[in-house]
Design a protein around this motif. Structure first.
Motif, PDB file in Angstrom:
ATOM      1  N   GLN A 107       0.828  -1.201   0.000  1.00  0.00           N
ATOM      2  CA  GLN A 107       0.000   0.000   0.000  1.00  0.00           C
ATOM      3  C   GLN A 107       0.867   1.257   0.000  1.00  0.00           C
ATOM      4  N   SER A 116      -7.031   6.353   0.339  1.00  0.00           N
ATOM      5  CA  SER A 116      -7.987   6.729  -0.702  1.00  0.00           C
ATOM      6  C   SER A 116      -8.571   5.527  -1.441  1.00  0.00           C
ATOM      7  N   GLU A 143       7.123   8.159  -6.533  1.00  0.00           N
ATOM      8  CA  GLU A 143       7.811   6.870  -6.371  1.00  0.00           C
ATOM      9  C   GLU A 143       9.235   6.913  -6.911  1.00  0.00           C
ATOM     10  N   LYS A 198       2.841  10.167  -7.596  1.00  0.00           N
ATOM     11  CA  LYS A 198       3.874  10.438  -8.608  1.00  0.00           C
ATOM     12  C   LYS A 198       5.211  10.860  -7.973  1.00  0.00           C
ATOM     13  N   VAL A 232       2.019   1.712  -3.680  1.00  0.00           N
ATOM     14  CA  VAL A 232       0.916   2.179  -4.536  1.00  0.00           C
ATOM     15  C   VAL A 232       0.593   3.633  -4.239  1.00  0.00           C
ATOM     16  N   THR A 233       0.681   4.024  -2.974  1.00  0.00           N
ATOM     17  CA  THR A 233       0.448   5.418  -2.589  1.00  0.00           C
ATOM     18  C   THR A 233       1.497   6.338  -3.218  1.00  0.00           C
ATOM     19  N   GLU A 256       3.241   5.770  -5.882  1.00  0.00           N
ATOM     20  CA  GLU A 256       2.971   5.818  -7.325  1.00  0.00           C
ATOM     21  C   GLU A 256       1.831   6.775  -7.632  1.00  0.00           C
ATOM     22  N   SER A 257       0.770   6.680  -6.841  1.00  0.00           N
ATOM     23  CA  SER A 257      -0.397   7.532  -7.045  1.00  0.00           C
ATOM     24  C   SER A 257      -0.034   9.014  -6.889  1.00  0.00           C
ATOM     25  N   THR A 315      -3.913  10.156   0.768  1.00  0.00           N
ATOM     26  CA  THR A 315      -3.803   9.298  -0.422  1.00  0.00           C
ATOM     27  C   THR A 315      -3.710   7.835  -0.025  1.00  0.00           C
ATOM     28  N   GLY A 328      -8.836   5.265  -4.644  1.00  0.00           N
ATOM     29  CA  GLY A 328      -7.996   4.968  -5.809  1.00  0.00           C
ATOM     30  C   GLY A 328      -6.870   4.015  -5.471  1.00  0.00           C
ATOM     31  N   VAL A 329      -6.219   4.238  -4.325  1.00  0.00           N
ATOM     32  CA  VAL A 329      -5.119   3.364  -3.896  1.00  0.00           C
ATOM     33  C   VAL A 329      -5.637   1.968  -3.594  1.00  0.00           C
ATOM     34  N   GLN A 332      -6.345   0.100  -6.775  1.00  0.00           N
ATOM     35  CA  GLN A 332      -5.121  -0.343  -7.444  1.00  0.00           C
ATOM     36  C   GLN A 332      -4.517  -1.545  -6.728  1.00  0.00           C
TER      37      GLN A 332
END
Length: 209
Positions: free
Chosen positions: A95, A150, A106, A104, A98-99, A101-102, A147, A152-153, A156
């Protein structure tokens, strides 16, 4: 005479070694061909996926080998990292990735997260601990925490879990080429050899277009 025999033996061993090194890769040896190929995320590009876990020492050690390789990949190759989530801390770190990455970020903090766990002894086991650490790298705490939890995370994460199941992975680091071929450091014979396997499979897929 002994020197001549020894010299001949060394030459033979050297030639044999080169022959082994030049041996083409085969399904069932260095890699496994998936019975059910997985669709790639960007049709038209050759996809390379690395499944990893921030807590995995082998993944951390692989970073110094794979990162320079990623930088020189041609434009027709799309490289993706996916966190493996087998429960517990694996899922927590998944998680986290992915956070990042979400958000941007990473690319900027990925190596630092690895180093924090493996060199500094940080567990990064809670969102609050993650936020505190990431703040030292310029990542806003409140934005990260918002985030992290969220929709979205979480969506994903479910997608990534399904992909890992479709790839039929059992450990990390594992590489997947074009949704068809799976291999790891052990099956390939080492970190450098794993990237050689990837290169050969990329070439195979490029030739098949």
């Amino acid at each position: 005479m002994r020197k001549l025999i020894l010299g001949a033996a060394l030459v033979a061993a050297s030639v044999f070694g080169m022959a082994v090194q030049a041996e083409p890769i085969e399904a069932g040896k260095q890699y496994v061909e998936l019975a059910n190929p997985v669709p790639v995320s960007k049709p038209g590009k050759i996809e390379v996926v690395e499944l990893f876990w921030y807590g995995c020492p082998h993944c951390y050690q692989f970073e110094s080998t794979i990162n320079p390789w990623i930088k020189q990949l041609p434009d027709d190759v799309n490289f993706i990292r996916i966190p493996a989530m087998f429960g517990g801390l694996w899922n927590v770190h998944g998680q986290l990735f992915v956070t990042l990455e979400s958000m941007k970020v990473e690319d900027q903090v990925h190596s630092a997260v690895f180093a924090a766990i493996h060199k500094e002894g940080k567990k990064l086991a809670t969102p609050e601990e993650m936020a505190e650490f990431l703040a030292t790298l310029g990542v806003d705490k409140d934005t990260f925490l918002k985030t992290y939890n969220s929709f979205g995370v979480k969506s994903q994460i479910e997608k990534d879990k399904k992909l890992a199941m479709a790839y039929q992975i059992s450990g990390v680091p594992t590489l997947i080429v074009n949704g068809k071929y799976r291999f790891d450091i052990t099956s390939a014979g080492g970190p450098t050899q794993a990237l050689d396997v990837a290169d050969q499979l990329i070439a195979k897929e490029r030739a098949a277009k």
